[in-house]
Design a protein around this motif. Sequence first.
Motif, mmCIF file in Angstrom:
data_model
loop_
_atom_site.group_PDB
_atom_site.id
_atom_site.type_symbol
_atom_site.label_atom_id
_atom_site.label_comp_id
_atom_site.label_asym_id
_atom_site.label_seq_id
_atom_site.Cartn_x
_atom_site.Cartn_y
_atom_site.Cartn_z
ATOM 1 N N PRO A 288 14.496 -60.672 22.163
ATOM 2 C CA PRO A 288 13.537 -60.852 21.066
ATOM 3 C C PRO A 288 14.187 -60.677 19.694
ATOM 4 C CG PRO A 288 12.559 -59.530 22.798
ATOM 5 C CD PRO A 288 14.015 -59.713 23.153
ATOM 6 N N TYR A 289 15.151 -59.772 19.588
ATOM 7 C CA TYR A 289 15.816 -59.586 18.303
ATOM 8 C C TYR A 289 16.638 -60.823 17.945
ATOM 9 C CZ TYR A 289 18.334 -57.659 14.399
ATOM 10 O OH TYR A 289 18.840 -57.465 13.135
ATOM 11 N N VAL A 290 17.377 -61.364 18.890
ATOM 12 C CA VAL A 290 18.168 -62.574 18.638
ATOM 13 C C VAL A 290 17.240 -63.721 18.251
ATOM 14 C CG1 VAL A 290 19.654 -64.329 19.701
ATOM 15 C CG2 VAL A 290 20.107 -61.891 20.095
ATOM 16 N N ARG A 291 16.146 -63.872 18.960
ATOM 17 C CA ARG A 291 15.185 -64.936 18.649
ATOM 18 C C ARG A 291 14.710 -64.806 17.201
ATOM 19 N NH1 ARG A 291 11.992 -64.524 22.929
ATOM 20 N NH2 ARG A 291 10.622 -63.005 21.980
ATOM 21 N N GLY A 292 14.383 -63.586 16.776
ATOM 22 C CA GLY A 292 13.946 -63.367 15.395
ATOM 23 C C GLY A 292 15.044 -63.669 14.382
ATOM 24 N N CYS A 293 16.269 -63.286 14.697
ATOM 25 C CA CYS A 293 17.393 -63.568 13.792
ATOM 26 C C CYS A 293 17.629 -65.063 13.658
ATOM 27 C CB CYS A 293 18.660 -62.881 14.303
ATOM 28 S SG CYS A 293 18.657 -61.099 14.101
ATOM 29 N N LEU B 96 26.662 -62.762 11.847
ATOM 30 C CA LEU B 96 26.885 -61.908 13.001
ATOM 31 C C LEU B 96 25.533 -61.355 13.434
ATOM 32 C CD1 LEU B 96 28.604 -60.139 14.984
ATOM 33 C CD2 LEU B 96 28.731 -58.446 13.128
ATOM 34 N N ILE B 97 25.213 -61.543 14.707
ATOM 35 C CA ILE B 97 24.040 -60.904 15.297
ATOM 36 C C ILE B 97 24.578 -59.903 16.310
ATOM 37 C CG2 ILE B 97 21.951 -61.181 16.677
ATOM 38 C CD1 ILE B 97 21.772 -64.082 15.601
ATOM 39 N N TYR B 98 24.233 -58.637 16.110
ATOM 40 C CA TYR B 98 24.738 -57.561 16.963
ATOM 41 C C TYR B 98 23.564 -56.733 17.471
ATOM 42 C CZ TYR B 98 27.350 -53.407 18.384
ATOM 43 O OH TYR B 98 27.881 -52.369 19.096
ATOM 44 N N GLU C 63 18.200 -49.067 13.284
ATOM 45 C CA GLU C 63 18.821 -48.018 14.082
ATOM 46 C C GLU C 63 17.710 -47.113 14.609
ATOM 47 O OE1 GLU C 63 23.183 -47.509 12.084
ATOM 48 O OE2 GLU C 63 21.578 -46.289 11.228
ATOM 49 N N ARG C 64 17.689 -46.936 15.916
ATOM 50 C CA ARG C 64 16.686 -46.073 16.547
ATOM 51 C C ARG C 64 17.389 -44.842 17.085
ATOM 52 N NH1 ARG C 64 14.928 -45.306 21.633
ATOM 53 N NH2 ARG C 64 16.028 -47.118 22.411
ATOM 54 N N PRO C 65 17.047 -43.670 16.571
ATOM 55 C CA PRO C 65 17.709 -42.442 17.023
ATOM 56 C C PRO C 65 17.455 -42.140 18.497
ATOM 57 C CG PRO C 65 16.462 -42.049 15.001
ATOM 58 C CD PRO C 65 16.084 -43.409 15.502
ATOM 59 N N VAL C 66 18.493 -41.638 19.143
ATOM 60 C CA VAL C 66 18.423 -41.197 20.532
ATOM 61 C C VAL C 66 19.044 -39.807 20.552
ATOM 62 C CG1 VAL C 66 19.174 -41.638 22.895
ATOM 63 C CG2 VAL C 66 18.721 -43.566 21.356
ATOM 64 N N ARG C 67 18.304 -38.832 20.943
ATOM 65 C CA ARG C 67 18.819 -37.462 20.981
ATOM 66 C C ARG C 67 19.448 -37.184 22.344
ATOM 67 N NH1 ARG C 67 16.809 -36.819 16.430
ATOM 68 N NH2 ARG C 67 14.755 -36.459 15.684
ATOM 69 N N THR C 68 20.654 -36.630 22.279
ATOM 70 C CA THR C 68 21.363 -36.254 23.498
ATOM 71 C C THR C 68 21.903 -34.841 23.326
ATOM 72 O OG1 THR C 68 23.521 -37.029 22.745
ATOM 73 C CG2 THR C 68 22.120 -38.649 23.854
ATOM 74 N N ALA C 69 22.422 -34.284 24.396
ATOM 75 C CA ALA C 69 23.022 -32.949 24.316
ATOM 76 C C ALA C 69 24.230 -32.944 23.378
ATOM 77 C CB ALA C 69 23.434 -32.491 25.712
ATOM 78 N N VAL D 51 22.443 -43.666 18.034
ATOM 79 C CA VAL D 51 21.415 -44.657 17.737
ATOM 80 C C VAL D 51 21.638 -45.931 18.537
ATOM 81 C CG1 VAL D 51 20.970 -43.817 15.386
ATOM 82 C CG2 VAL D 51 22.716 -45.569 15.749
ATOM 83 N N THR D 52 20.543 -46.625 18.812
ATOM 84 C CA THR D 52 20.657 -48.016 19.252
ATOM 85 C C THR D 52 20.675 -48.833 17.963
ATOM 86 O OG1 THR D 52 18.258 -48.334 19.418
ATOM 87 C CG2 THR D 52 19.414 -47.593 21.407
ATOM 88 N N VAL D 53 21.342 -49.981 17.994
ATOM 89 C CA VAL D 53 21.523 -50.764 16.773
ATOM 90 C C VAL D 53 21.141 -52.217 16.998
ATOM 91 C CG1 VAL D 53 23.206 -51.561 15.053
ATOM 92 C CG2 VAL D 53 23.454 -49.290 16.069
ATOM 93 N N LYS D 54 20.450 -52.761 16.010
ATOM 94 C CA LYS D 54 20.196 -54.203 15.923
ATOM 95 C C LYS D 54 20.556 -54.568 14.492
ATOM 96 C CE LYS D 54 16.600 -54.002 19.345
ATOM 97 N NZ LYS D 54 15.249 -54.309 19.738
#
Length: 188
Positions: free
Chosen positions: A19-24, A129-131, A164-170, A175-178
């Motif tokens: 869906p992100y690529v489609r939007g880009c 660039l689409i990442y 960027e969506r934060p992901v908390r880990t130990a 973050v995940t990135v688009k």
Amino acid sequence: MPEQLDRRARFPTDLDLSPYVRGCLRRLPNVSELDVLDIPSGFGRHSLFLAAQGNRVVAADIDQHRLDQSMASWRALARRHGNLRSVLVDAEQSLPFSREAFDLVLVVHYVSDRIIEAVCPLIRAGGFLIYETFGAHGLNRGTLPTAGQTASRVSGFEVLDLRERPVRTAAGEIVTVKMLARKMGSLI
């Protein structure tokens, strides 16, 4: 005897795209007659779709089976307007492409500082660039970047969209990135 297609390999519609690529792609001024690199291409959902839109696409992946399946899907398509070729590569090694060879590079579901640094010189001035990293599922979360890390790797680019969506880990916060970025400079 016709080639046996893997159940995961089929000709994609725009609904099969990330869906992100489609939007880009909707944001780009033109999505035909481009030189496109899709790395890693996997079974080719983005490569096949973009080739069918009239682009010259290079599907690059480390998995020969997936490349073979992409090409079998392409050959099975009756009406082709673009061009698709496959290249077996290890994205962590030196890439066999010329500088400024592509108008658009897609890096979807692959995380590596190395890949960002390797593909940026391959994009022409004015190109895109689409990442997109994978989500934070299972063991892949250990390879995700920290906030701001990916955008800092694209010097000479205008970042048009960064999510960027934060992901908390130990081990701390990752973050995940688009990201959609345009290489600065003139096309002329």
